[in-house]
Design a protein around this motif. Structure first.
Motif, PDB file in Angstrom:
ATOM      1  N   CYS A  64      57.299 133.736  46.336  1.00  0.00           N
ATOM      2  CA  CYS A  64      58.338 134.754  46.446  1.00  0.00           C
ATOM      3  C   CYS A  64      59.590 134.217  45.743  1.00  0.00           C
ATOM      4  O   CYS A  64      59.630 133.073  45.306  1.00  0.00           O
ATOM      5  CB  CYS A  64      58.608 135.117  47.905  1.00  0.00           C
ATOM      6  SG  CYS A  64      59.697 133.983  48.781  1.00  0.00           S
TER       7      CYS A  64
ATOM      8  N   ARG B   5      62.362 133.387  46.936  1.00  0.00           N
ATOM      9  CA  ARG B   5      62.969 132.255  47.656  1.00  0.00           C
ATOM     10  C   ARG B   5      62.209 130.946  47.428  1.00  0.00           C
ATOM     11  O   ARG B   5      62.747 129.874  47.670  1.00  0.00           O
ATOM     12  CB  ARG B   5      63.038 132.546  49.157  1.00  0.00           C
ATOM     13  CG  ARG B   5      64.146 133.510  49.549  1.00  0.00           C
ATOM     14  CD  ARG B   5      64.216 133.607  51.060  1.00  0.00           C
ATOM     15  NE  ARG B   5      65.088 134.670  51.495  1.00  0.00           N
ATOM     16  CZ  ARG B   5      66.385 134.517  51.775  1.00  0.00           C
ATOM     17  NH1 ARG B   5      66.956 133.341  51.633  1.00  0.00           N
ATOM     18  NH2 ARG B   5      67.095 135.541  52.191  1.00  0.00           N
ATOM     19  N   CYS B   6      60.932 131.032  46.999  1.00  0.00           N
ATOM     20  CA  CYS B   6      60.214 129.801  46.639  1.00  0.00           C
ATOM     21  C   CYS B   6      60.906 129.162  45.435  1.00  0.00           C
ATOM     22  O   CYS B   6      60.921 127.948  45.286  1.00  0.00           O
ATOM     23  CB  CYS B   6      58.770 130.110  46.254  1.00  0.00           C
ATOM     24  SG  CYS B   6      57.727 130.645  47.611  1.00  0.00           S
TER      25      CYS B   6
ATOM     26  N   CYS C 162      59.192 127.061  51.761  1.00  0.00           N
ATOM     27  CA  CYS C 162      59.974 128.292  51.578  1.00  0.00           C
ATOM     28  C   CYS C 162      60.375 128.855  52.950  1.00  0.00           C
ATOM     29  O   CYS C 162      59.532 128.994  53.830  1.00  0.00           O
ATOM     30  CB  CYS C 162      59.152 129.319  50.812  1.00  0.00           C
ATOM     31  SG  CYS C 162      59.985 130.916  50.691  1.00  0.00           S
TER      32      CYS C 162
ATOM     33  N   CYS D 261      58.286 132.492  53.080  1.00  0.00           N
ATOM     34  CA  CYS D 261      56.823 132.619  53.016  1.00  0.00           C
ATOM     35  C   CYS D 261      56.109 131.286  53.216  1.00  0.00           C
ATOM     36  O   CYS D 261      54.891 131.215  53.089  1.00  0.00           O
ATOM     37  CB  CYS D 261      56.404 133.280  51.701  1.00  0.00           C
ATOM     38  SG  CYS D 261      56.557 132.230  50.252  1.00  0.00           S
TER      39      CYS D 261
HETATM   40 ZN   LIG Z   1      58.591 132.012  49.242  1.00  0.00          ZN
END
Ligand SMILES: [Zn+2]
Length: 485
Positions: free
Chosen positions: A273, A275-276, A347, A350
């Motif tokens: 995602c 945010r990763c 993350c 996720c």
């Molecule tokens: Zn993520």
């Protein structure tokens, strides 16, 4: 039967993506294939004849990587996929099911209209029906949104929802091709609706004239097959990413900075995602937002078209999507870079130990500098009218412009001292602590950051940030009799 090789392996198969091979098991098909392409065999197998770890084998969508499955009989019309593990863990699936595609029909007018796709082997009738059945939400009807919405409408996407709270301004027309002169001051989504209607009357178009918030993100996006992130600010980007993660919707992300664009596919089938890649936005004030930054005018068309192309690939289930990758395109030097984006176990959204359990709002406000940290002493704001009055009265006051040189070249603010934020602490001696000091930038965010920076550096004088920045001030300041320039 057919054997497909993922793009990274294709160079070893004469650049062909589909190969017709005789065989009735995975074993016999792969033996025949590698007899024909001995160079490929060295890549795929080690010296002991074992398939290398980074390659997975799928037959008709099922994982057949384990050697003991290679002898199971396969029918003539079977398809084997060779997938290097770096591309993601599963064969590439369309975001629109075959059942939904079967439920739609193309009428005579559509068959004529969509000839380009219908005669394209990769798409054909099956793919075009998927495109018609697809439901796509586009967040942002600005620069990227213009290219994306036009392209998806022309391609024949059946349902398009455009989400934007903004109205059209003259300065948008240089990059936002959905809108024209007669759309000035109209909501962007209304103008988008007219443009889409002009392309096709049969598209179900939903215009949502509001901003994405933590409260509405899920209800706005739920039920869509795909979301295209064409937003221009961090708050929307993280809201979209998080909402799509919770709804299980893949996101085709696009972003621009001056002469560089980025595209990536996030949250596809358990992939990385946003945010990763960037767990949280940069601290407020450090990076100007897109709305504060110029872009070269064809860039959104280029980046938006790549996003739309990714969307079509995901809808039809063709090619190699930008899953777990980000394409960086520098259009000034025409250089592209393909970055691998690994899913991050750490993350916060996720990963294994998730700390984000729902779409949250307050974090984003803090992150984006839209809200002042309440534990911190508040920053004094000066109203533009007040500043104008003080200058006209000849009150002794110091005005510090913290904008970039290229921004000052567009509009010079009168009677200012120029000190970049990075030099403030070091150059505070240039300021007279007995005088009120007002910091100005374009929108008032970086100037607030400047006040904090100076405060942390121990400056004792009275400091203000100009409320709303130069954007809010220009009419007041520059309409004065005689001007100050
Ligand atoms: Zn993520």
């Amino acid at each position: 039967m057919k054997i497909r090789a993922s793009a990274t392996l294709r160079a070893f198969f004469g650049r062909r993506d589909v190969l017709e091979i005789d065989g009735d098991t995975v074993e016999s098909a792969l033996t025949a294939l590698f007899d024909e392409y001995p160079e490929a065999k060295k890549v795929a197998f080690d010296d002991e004849g074992n398939l290398r770890d980074f390659i997975r084998v799928y037959a008709n969508g099922e994982d057949k990587t384990a050697r003991d499955q290679w002898s199971a009989p396969l029918s003539d019309d079977s398809e084997i996929l060779l997938l290097p593990s770096i591309s993601g863990g599963a064969p590439f699936e369309s975001v629109v099911s075959n059942e939904r595609a079967k439920a739609v029909a193309l009428d005579d007018a559509e068959i004529e209209r969509f000839t380009n796709h219908l005669t394209l082997r990769e798409i054909s009738v099956r793919g075009q029906k998927k495109i018609k059945a697809a439901r796509v939400a586009v967040v942002g009807a600005g620069a990227l949104g213009s290219a994306v919405i036009r392209s998806l409408a022309a391609a024949g996407v059946g349902t398009i929802k455009a989400i934007d709270f903004d109205s059209v301004e003259p300065r948008n027309l240089q990059t936002q091709t959905l809108h024209g002169l007669r759309d000035i001051n109209r909501p962007k989504v209304a103008s988008a609706r007219d443009s889409v209607r002009n392309i096709s009357k049969s598209i179900a178009f939903e215009a949502e004239n509001s901003a994405v918030t933590a409260d509405n993100a899920i209800s706005l996006l739920k039920g869509f097959d795909l979301v295209l992130d064409c937003s221009d600010n961090y708050k929307a980007r993280y809201l979209i990413n998080d909402a799509c993660f919770f709804c299980g919707i893949p996101v085709v992300f696009g972003a621009m900075f001056q002469c560089e664009g980025r595209v990536g596919v996030f949250n596809y089938n358990g992939g990385a995602c946003y945010r990763c890649l960037f767990p949280s936005p940069p601290p407020p004030g450090l990076v100007p937002t897109c709305s504060e930054n110029g872009v070269i005018s064809p860039l959104p068309g280029i980046i938006g078209s790549i996003q739309a192309n990714e969307a079509i690939k995901l809808i039809v289930g063709i090619g190699e999507p930008l899953v777990d990758k980000t394409l960086v395109f520098d259009v000034l030097n025409l250089r592209t870079t393909l970055l691998e984006v690994a899913k991050d176990d750490k993350c916060p959204l996720c990963g294994r130990n998730r700390t984000i359990a729902t779409v949250e709002d307050f974090d984003y406000d803090d992150f984006c500098g839209l809200k002042v940290d309440e534990t911190e002493e508040p920053i004094d704001e000066m109203e533009p009218e007040e500043l104008a009055k003080r200058i006209e009265n000849g009150d002794p006051i110091t005005i510090v412009d913290v904008r970039e040189p290229h921004e000052r070249a567009i509009l010079r603010f009168p009677k200012t001292v120029v000190i970049p934020i990075g030099q403030l602490a070091r150059r505070q001696k240039e300021l007279d602590p007995k005088l009120d000091t007002v910091f100005v930038c374009k929108e008032g965010k970086r100037s607030a950051f400047a006040v904090r920076t100076l405060r942390e550096a121990g400056y004792a004088g009275r400091t203000y940030t100009l409320k709303g920045g130069i954007d809010a001030t220009r009419d007041i300041i520059f309409s004065r009799e005689g001007g100050w320039l």
